[in-house]
Design an enzyme around this catalytic site. Structure first.
Site, short mmCIF file in Angstrom:
data_model
loop_
_atom_site.label_atom_id
_atom_site.label_comp_id
_atom_site.label_asym_id
_atom_site.label_seq_id
_atom_site.Cartn_x
_atom_site.Cartn_y
_atom_site.Cartn_z
N PRO A 105 -6.71 8.70 -17.95
CA PRO A 105 -5.64 8.67 -18.95
C PRO A 105 -4.56 7.65 -18.60
O PRO A 105 -3.62 7.46 -19.38
CB PRO A 105 -5.10 10.10 -18.93
CG PRO A 105 -5.44 10.62 -17.59
CD PRO A 105 -6.72 9.96 -17.20
N SER A 106 -4.68 6.99 -17.44
CA SER A 106 -3.78 5.89 -17.12
C SER A 106 -4.10 4.65 -17.96
O SER A 106 -3.28 3.74 -18.08
CB SER A 106 -3.89 5.52 -15.63
OG SER A 106 -3.38 6.54 -14.81
N GLY B 258 -6.44 15.46 -7.14
CA GLY B 258 -5.37 15.45 -6.15
C GLY B 258 -4.04 15.05 -6.77
O GLY B 258 -2.99 15.56 -6.38
N TRP B 259 -4.10 14.14 -7.74
CA TRP B 259 -2.88 13.73 -8.46
C TRP B 259 -2.24 14.94 -9.11
O TRP B 259 -1.03 15.16 -9.02
CB TRP B 259 -3.24 12.69 -9.52
CG TRP B 259 -2.10 11.91 -10.11
CD1 TRP B 259 -1.78 10.61 -9.87
CD2 TRP B 259 -1.13 12.38 -11.06
NE1 TRP B 259 -0.68 10.24 -10.61
CE2 TRP B 259 -0.26 11.31 -11.34
CE3 TRP B 259 -0.90 13.60 -11.69
CZ2 TRP B 259 0.82 11.42 -12.22
CZ3 TRP B 259 0.16 13.73 -12.57
CH2 TRP B 259 1.01 12.63 -12.83
N CYS C 104 -1.98 6.41 -5.85
CA CYS C 104 -2.90 6.54 -6.97
C CYS C 104 -3.55 5.19 -7.21
O CYS C 104 -2.91 4.14 -7.14
CB CYS C 104 -2.15 6.99 -8.22
SG CYS C 104 -3.13 6.91 -9.73
N ASN D 7 -14.18 7.06 -13.54
CA ASN D 7 -12.93 7.74 -13.88
C ASN D 7 -12.49 7.31 -15.27
O ASN D 7 -12.03 6.18 -15.47
CB ASN D 7 -11.86 7.39 -12.84
CG ASN D 7 -10.56 8.13 -13.08
OD1 ASN D 7 -10.44 8.95 -13.99
ND2 ASN D 7 -9.56 7.86 -12.25
N LEU D 8 -12.62 8.20 -16.25
CA LEU D 8 -12.18 7.95 -17.63
C LEU D 8 -10.67 8.22 -17.68
O LEU D 8 -10.20 9.15 -18.33
CB LEU D 8 -12.94 8.86 -18.59
CG LEU D 8 -14.46 8.81 -18.49
CD1 LEU D 8 -15.08 10.01 -19.20
CD2 LEU D 8 -15.00 7.51 -19.07
N SER E 230 -9.71 12.71 -15.37
CA SER E 230 -9.15 13.42 -14.22
C SER E 230 -7.93 14.28 -14.54
O SER E 230 -7.76 15.37 -13.99
CB SER E 230 -8.79 12.41 -13.12
OG SER E 230 -7.94 11.40 -13.64
#
Length: 566
Positions: free
Chosen positions: A453-454, A126-127, A231, A450-451, A485
């Site tokens: 990237p943030s 969705g992001w 988010c 959730n791996l 994601s």
């Protein structure tokens, strides 16, 4: 041909039979129809697919809201894809192996993912849709869930249709003996981001219907507030009461049951990091709501309105006073309030009574906890007020933590197919602890990670081996579905930046060196982009329609076809 004619005749007979059954006069036909359809639904629910799924409604509830058309008349491709996904998850979970994937943002990335044998599913974020895909409003924005609710379903449809197109192309090549490719799989099940459902129960049902119609094998729903959604890696996340999210999960399942589909539902919780709660209505949330222990305090929201109504008060002054207010007036949970206001012995007695009460039921309301304090310390008055520190919007302060995430996940698990723990760091120890607590109650529950990237993966103490093994280490503890994601977003941005920077300086030399030659070296199918797009497939269709005529003049493979240069 004969078998086709017989099949068509059978279809006509079935249609006639259904037409007669669907007539509501006389009532005997209606009763018979209802009984038959209810039996079908009940038998369907007995399949291994649903052995761990609870429903607070009956098969009759499904049938009487479905209409006269039986569910087995309409088959949704997404249900076929979900069956594939379910089997993949079962096999991986049993072997403690990961089903890991990357988020894609367009059909190009989907097609490249399809060529990777080790990656067996596709993810749509969705992001990514919010920030890169213009929906009906032609707006892009951060991930606040404020885009039209059909935005991600439409992206699913775009990716699924491209999957189908490339699958047809590859199938034709196999039939014609034009390829020996046995590993490419364009029909990898799609897992999609449904955010927080974008509204009440009926909106959630419409959203679930869109996803099933447009090709998503699975979706995830998070326990954030509509209008307060952000988010999960931003501050200011507002979560909803446990009961509100349960309603979303139930609404989704009910919608899919009416459609006769087997799509998978992932319940995500952001309560590990959430600091705000929209309502205190659910007693299951009470132990995590924060309040003040000092009596007779003016609520912060009252003081805020006073400041806003004073002329000349700046936003920086308001922010400064807010910070001072919360620094001066300590906030804490009710358990912490008890510990601060009674003796050590009384608190130990309270904890003992609390544990005994929790053995009888899985949660304690604020009233329950106050009654236990009265039993443990009858001469003491424990002050606790969770309304005083509420925000201007009315949100309660919330103690987001792993314990909160565990309790919520245990409540969600019977109504979902998988549980997603949203975290703020890639913490193996935290993940293992969470998994152990969930599997103590529900050993069958499959977990999602959730791996992101943030995360700055290089700053969390992992060496090369730790990074290489992270996914497989998680899978050993039941985190079967794992995803980066926004991988597609980051790769897209990096690769095009590198090309644009070099192209501005070196022109076609840069294009050839950075794109065309690596494409050829890596055997990238996009090198011959006309063939990749399906030109030869469409050419074959046209030849069928033209019965072979004009093949020399209309064929895409004529003298003007430039890809013969490769």
């Amino acid at each position: 041909m004969k078998s086709l004619i017989m099949k068509n005749c059978a279809s006509v007979k079935m249609a006639k039979s259904f037409h007669s059954k669907s007539q509501l006069e006389p009532s005997k036909n209606l009763k018979s129809f209802l009984a038959d359809e209810v039996q079908k639904v009940e038998e369907w629910w007995e399949k291994p697919r649903f052995k761990n799924v609870q429903r607070p409604y009956t098969a009759l509830d499904v049938v009487k809201h479905r209409g006269c058309v039986p569910a087995d008349v309409t088959r949704y491709p997404s249900s076929f894809q979900s069956q594939k996904l379910f089997q993949l998850l079962e096999e991986k979970f049993e072997k403690k192996l990961p089903l890991h994937t990357l988020g894609v943002i367009d059909p190009v990335q989907m097609s490249q993912l399809a060529r990777c044998k080790e990656i067996e599913v596709t993810y749509i974020s969705g992001w990514a849709c919010s920030s890169t895909l213009v929906g009906s409003t032609n707006e892009v924005s951060p991930d606040f869930g404020d885009y039209p609710y059909n935005t991600v379903p439409n992206q699913v449809e775009r990716i699924f249709k491209s999957q189908q197109m490339h699958d047809k192309k590859l199938f034709l090549e196999k039939v014609n003996g034009a390829t020996k490719d046995t590993t490419t799989n364009y029909l990898k099940p799609i897992i999609a981001d449904a955010d927080m459902g974008h509204g009440g129960s009926t909106t959630v049902m419409k959203l679930a219907k869109l996803f099933a119609e447009k090709g998503a094998a699975a979706i995830h729903l998070e326990d954030q507030l509509v209008g307060g959604k952000k988010c999960g890696h931003l501050g200011g996340v507002v979560i909803v009461p446990t009961s509100t999210h349960l309603s979303r999960l139930i609404a989704t399942r009910f919608q899919w049951d009416m459609m006769g589909t087997e799509n998978l539902l992932i319940a995500r919780t952001d309560s590990c990091n959430g600091k705000l709660l929209s309502s205190s209505s659910d007693p299951r949330d009470h132990e995590f709501i924060k309040g003040v222990i000092k009596p007779n305090l003016k609520p912060w929201s009252d003081r805020l309105i006073e400041l806003e109504n004073q002329s000349g008060v700046t936003s920086s002054q308001i922010a400064s006073e807010e910070s001072e207010w919360f620094n001066t007036h300590e906030v804490c949970t009710f358990d912490e309030a008890v510990q601060k206001q009674v003796s050590e012995a009384d608190y130990a007695k309270y904890r003992e009574l609390r544990e005994s009460a929790l053995a009888e039921k899985p949660f304690l309301s604020l009233t329950d906890m106050k009654n236990l304090v009265q039993q443990a310390a009858p001469t003491k008055v424990v002050h606790f007020d969770w309304d005083v520190p509420r925000t201007k919007e009315g949100y309660y302060l919330y103690n987001g933590c792993l314990a909160a995430a565990v309790k919520r996940s245990l409540a969600f698990a019977p109504y979902a197919d998988m549980i997603w723990l949203e975290t703020k760091t890639p913490d193996l120890k935290q993940a293992k602890s969470f998994a152990a607590k969930i599997h103590e109650v529900y050993p069958h529950v499959k977990l999602v990670y959730n791996l992101s990237p943030s995360f700055n993966w290089s700053s969390h103490g992992y060496d090369a081996e730790g990074l290489r093994n992270f996914i497989w280490d998680l899978a050993k503890h039941g985190f079967v579905l794992q995803l980066v994601s926004l991988a597609g977003l980051h790769v897209d941005g990096l690769a095009f930046w590198q090309l644009a920077k070099a192209f501005g300086q070196r022109g076609m030399q840069a294009y050839v060196e950075l794109v065309q030659r690596p494409e050829k070296t890596e055997n990238s199918d996009v090198l011959t982009h006309q063939k990749w797009s399906g030109a030869e497939y469409v050419d074959s269709v046209v030849k069928v329609l033209q019965n072979g005529s004009s093949s020399q003049t209309l064929s895409t493979s004529g003298d003007a076809f430039t890809e013969t240069q490769f």
